[in-house]
Design a protein around this motif. Structure first.
Motif, mmCIF file in Angstrom:
data_model
loop_
_atom_site.group_PDB
_atom_site.id
_atom_site.type_symbol
_atom_site.label_atom_id
_atom_site.label_comp_id
_atom_site.label_asym_id
_atom_site.label_seq_id
_atom_site.Cartn_x
_atom_site.Cartn_y
_atom_site.Cartn_z
ATOM 1 N N GLN A 1 4.500 1.724 -2.864
ATOM 2 C CA GLN A 1 3.770 2.596 -2.868
ATOM 3 C C GLN A 1 2.236 2.705 -3.510
ATOM 4 O O GLN A 1 1.367 3.092 -2.432
ATOM 5 C CB GLN A 1 4.020 4.125 -3.348
ATOM 6 N N ASP A 2 1.821 1.719 -4.210
ATOM 7 C CA ASP A 2 0.846 1.482 -4.456
ATOM 8 C C ASP A 2 0.202 0.277 -3.403
ATOM 9 O O ASP A 2 -1.389 -0.009 -3.447
ATOM 10 C CB ASP A 2 0.515 0.678 -5.951
ATOM 11 N N LEU A 3 1.024 -0.189 -2.605
ATOM 12 C CA LEU A 3 0.357 -1.135 -1.439
ATOM 13 C C LEU A 3 -0.498 -0.079 -0.750
ATOM 14 O O LEU A 3 -1.153 -0.027 0.426
ATOM 15 C CB LEU A 3 1.480 -1.683 -1.256
ATOM 16 N N LEU A 4 0.379 0.712 -0.304
ATOM 17 C CA LEU A 4 -0.038 1.552 0.742
ATOM 18 C C LEU A 4 -1.226 2.785 0.091
ATOM 19 O O LEU A 4 -1.990 2.823 1.317
ATOM 20 C CB LEU A 4 1.042 2.727 0.648
ATOM 21 N N VAL A 5 -1.554 2.960 -1.000
ATOM 22 C CA VAL A 5 -2.476 3.329 -1.414
ATOM 23 C C VAL A 5 -3.344 2.350 -1.539
ATOM 24 O O VAL A 5 -4.857 3.134 -1.329
ATOM 25 C CB VAL A 5 -2.114 4.411 -2.659
ATOM 26 N N LEU A 6 -3.153 1.697 -1.607
ATOM 27 C CA LEU A 6 -4.523 0.556 -1.523
ATOM 28 C C LEU A 6 -5.206 -0.057 0.038
ATOM 29 O O LEU A 6 -6.017 0.320 0.077
ATOM 30 C CB LEU A 6 -4.177 -0.418 -1.945
ATOM 31 N N SER A 7 -4.089 -0.311 0.757
ATOM 32 C CA SER A 7 -4.078 0.024 1.888
ATOM 33 C C SER A 7 -5.236 0.833 2.133
ATOM 34 O O SER A 7 -6.549 0.782 3.559
ATOM 35 C CB SER A 7 -2.876 -0.276 2.795
ATOM 36 N N SER A 8 -4.370 2.356 1.982
ATOM 37 C CA SER A 8 -5.156 3.396 2.885
ATOM 38 C C SER A 8 -6.834 3.750 2.476
ATOM 39 O O SER A 8 -7.453 3.726 3.052
ATOM 40 C CB SER A 8 -4.474 4.710 2.372
ATOM 41 N N LEU A 9 -6.623 3.310 1.222
ATOM 42 C CA LEU A 9 -8.390 3.363 0.595
ATOM 43 C C LEU A 9 -9.301 2.113 0.634
ATOM 44 O O LEU A 9 -10.416 2.768 1.360
ATOM 45 C CB LEU A 9 -7.990 3.110 -1.411
ATOM 46 N N GLU A 10 -8.964 0.861 1.223
ATOM 47 C CA GLU A 10 -9.357 -0.057 2.121
ATOM 48 C C GLU A 10 -10.207 0.510 3.095
ATOM 49 O O GLU A 10 -11.035 -0.420 3.706
ATOM 50 C CB GLU A 10 -8.577 -1.501 2.148
ATOM 51 N N THR A 11 -9.056 0.707 3.894
ATOM 52 C CA THR A 11 -9.521 1.115 5.430
ATOM 53 C C THR A 11 -10.528 3.059 5.324
ATOM 54 O O THR A 11 -10.461 2.821 7.176
ATOM 55 C CB THR A 11 -8.569 1.052 5.859
ATOM 56 N N GLY A 12 -10.100 3.163 4.213
ATOM 57 C CA GLY A 12 -10.718 4.149 4.868
ATOM 58 C C GLY A 12 -10.053 5.965 4.946
ATOM 59 O O GLY A 12 -10.680 6.749 5.590
ATOM 60 N N GLN A 13 -9.074 5.346 4.878
ATOM 61 C CA GLN A 13 -7.666 6.417 5.866
ATOM 62 C C GLN A 13 -8.002 7.690 4.688
ATOM 63 O O GLN A 13 -7.337 8.782 4.776
ATOM 64 C CB GLN A 13 -6.781 5.829 6.070
ATOM 65 N N ILE A 14 -7.720 7.350 3.398
ATOM 66 C CA ILE A 14 -8.061 8.516 2.636
ATOM 67 C C ILE A 14 -9.373 8.813 1.880
ATOM 68 O O ILE A 14 -10.119 7.865 1.806
ATOM 69 C CB ILE A 14 -7.554 7.853 0.446
ATOM 70 N N THR A 15 -9.900 10.166 2.213
ATOM 71 C CA THR A 15 -10.811 10.612 1.425
ATOM 72 C C THR A 15 -10.918 11.481 0.429
ATOM 73 O O THR A 15 -9.457 12.096 -0.086
ATOM 74 C CB THR A 15 -11.566 11.814 3.041
ATOM 75 N N MET A 16 -12.112 11.378 -0.350
ATOM 76 C CA MET A 16 -12.252 12.453 -1.541
ATOM 77 C C MET A 16 -12.214 13.521 -1.505
ATOM 78 O O MET A 16 -13.306 14.167 -0.805
ATOM 79 C CB MET A 16 -13.460 11.358 -2.440
ATOM 80 N N ASP A 17 -11.616 14.133 -2.917
ATOM 81 C CA ASP A 17 -11.473 15.812 -2.675
ATOM 82 C C ASP A 17 -12.626 16.358 -3.660
ATOM 83 O O ASP A 17 -12.201 16.516 -4.238
ATOM 84 C CB ASP A 17 -10.122 16.166 -2.097
ATOM 85 N N ILE A 18 -14.185 16.272 -3.241
ATOM 86 C CA ILE A 18 -14.612 16.309 -5.050
ATOM 87 C C ILE A 18 -14.588 17.890 -5.036
ATOM 88 O O ILE A 18 -15.036 18.824 -3.884
ATOM 89 C CB ILE A 18 -16.261 16.001 -3.533
ATOM 90 N N GLN A 19 -14.584 18.121 -6.021
ATOM 91 C CA GLN A 19 -14.856 19.860 -6.998
ATOM 92 C C GLN A 19 -14.850 19.364 -8.210
ATOM 93 O O GLN A 19 -14.865 18.193 -9.194
ATOM 94 C CB GLN A 19 -13.300 19.452 -6.876
#
Length: 334
Positions: A161-179
């Motif tokens: 799970q940590d690897l998937l999160v890190l990979s998604s962050l590095e490739t920009g697949q995860i966007t930040m929900d700023i609030q």
């Protein structure tokens, strides 16, 4: 050119001209002009056109990093060509260095991931095979080994799970929900989630003295929760029994600096620049990589989440005196 000059001298001699005769000078000038014209035609046809072809090919190859035309204004074709070749060479040399660095990184990553995956897989495999070899008939041993196998597989799941999160962050697949949210209340929630682990080591979780409770920041609340969990859990893991982990807030005009401090083992200077790399653990060199738990990805995840927030994680640490991890977040206007 030598041939034309020799022909001029022969013609001049045949016509009985001396060095001081004006006719000799006119013939010399005409010869020079003709020589210059023929030379330029040859250069243009055989050299300049070929240089132009090579220049166009270089521009096409370096299209991702176009040559700066402003730098070549007023220069000769040879100077332009030289500058273009130098520029292209520098670009390609940089690309080669980057490729070498990436290749080394891939090799190191494969070694690390192989080691990290091998540990829980071999552990679970060992317990299961022991049960299959007959230990399953002993009810006490069976439950004990099944629990250990399950724990190893749970650790493997966390790693994946940590690897998937890190990979998604590095490739920009995860966007930040700023609030806007209250980071003091979020930190209190993190303390509640981790107090069980802290209690096992009699470690005190708390806030710095005089902490202002109504602190509202602009960020992705879920991801900041991840950051605080990773940093506080690190503080618990790397602090001896009866220690403390403190979260403190430094209020500035437009930002809030969040500090996560502990009075644990600290980090030596040689490790400070590498602790945010994947799988890097300070204890690797001491043969204690499994003593503290974790996947070795927590700080790498923290680093990438903060980069998505246009911030960065920093650390101050002294051996046997503790560490202070800190980062900035923008204040919300309330």
């Amino acid at each position: 050119i030598a041939l034309l000059v020799a022909m001029t001298m022969v013609v001049a001699t045949n016509f009985g001209l001396t060095f001081l005769d004006w006719s000799w000078w006119w013939i010399g000038f005409a010869t020079f002009a003709l020589t210059f014209f023929v030379s330029m035609v040859i250069l243009e046809t055989m050299l300049f056109r070929e240089i132009q072809k090579v220049s166009k090919a270089l521009q096409k190859l370096a299209s991702d990093t176009p040559f700066d035309e402003k730098k070549v204004l007023g220069k000769s074709k040879f100077e332009n060509f030289r500058d273009m070749v130098m520029s292209y060479t520098e670009i390609k040399q940089l690309e080669i260095e980057q490729l070498k660095s990436m290749a080394a990184y891939r090799r190191e990553f494969l070694v690390d991931i192989s080691h990290e995956l091998k540990t829980p897989i071999f552990a679970a495999q060992g317990y299961v095979h022991t049960l299959l070899d007959g230990a399953i008939d002993d009810s006490n041993v069976k439950m004990k080994f099944l629990k250990k196998a399950a724990k190893s597989l749970d650790g493997l799941d966390v790693l994946v799970q940590d690897l998937l999160v890190l990979s998604s962050l590095e490739t920009g697949q995860i966007t930040m929900d700023i609030q806007a949210f209250n980071i003091y209340e979020l930190t209190t929630s993190v303390f509640e989630q981790l107090e069980g682990k802290a209690d096992k080591k009699n470690i005190k979780l708390g806030f710095g003295s005089g902490t202002y409770k109504n602190i509202v920041v602009l960020a992705d609340q879920y991801r900041i929760n991840q950051i605080l969990q990773n940093l506080v859990l690190n503080g618990i893991n790397y602090t001896e029994d009866s220690g403390k982990v403190i979260v403190d807030f430094e209020i500035k005009k437009d930002h809030v600096v969040v500090h996560v401090k502990d009075n644990g083992m600290g980090i030596s200077t040689e490790h400070l620049n590498r602790i945010f790399q994947r799988f890097y653990r300070v204890e690797k060199s001491r043969g204690k990589s499994n003593d503290r738990g974790g996947t070795g990805l927590g700080l790498a995840i923290v680093k990438h989440i903060l980069e998505q927030h246009h911030s960065q994680i920093k650390v101050k640490s002294n051996l046997n005196k503790g560490s202070d991890f800190y980062f900035e977040l923008p204040k919300a206007k309330i």
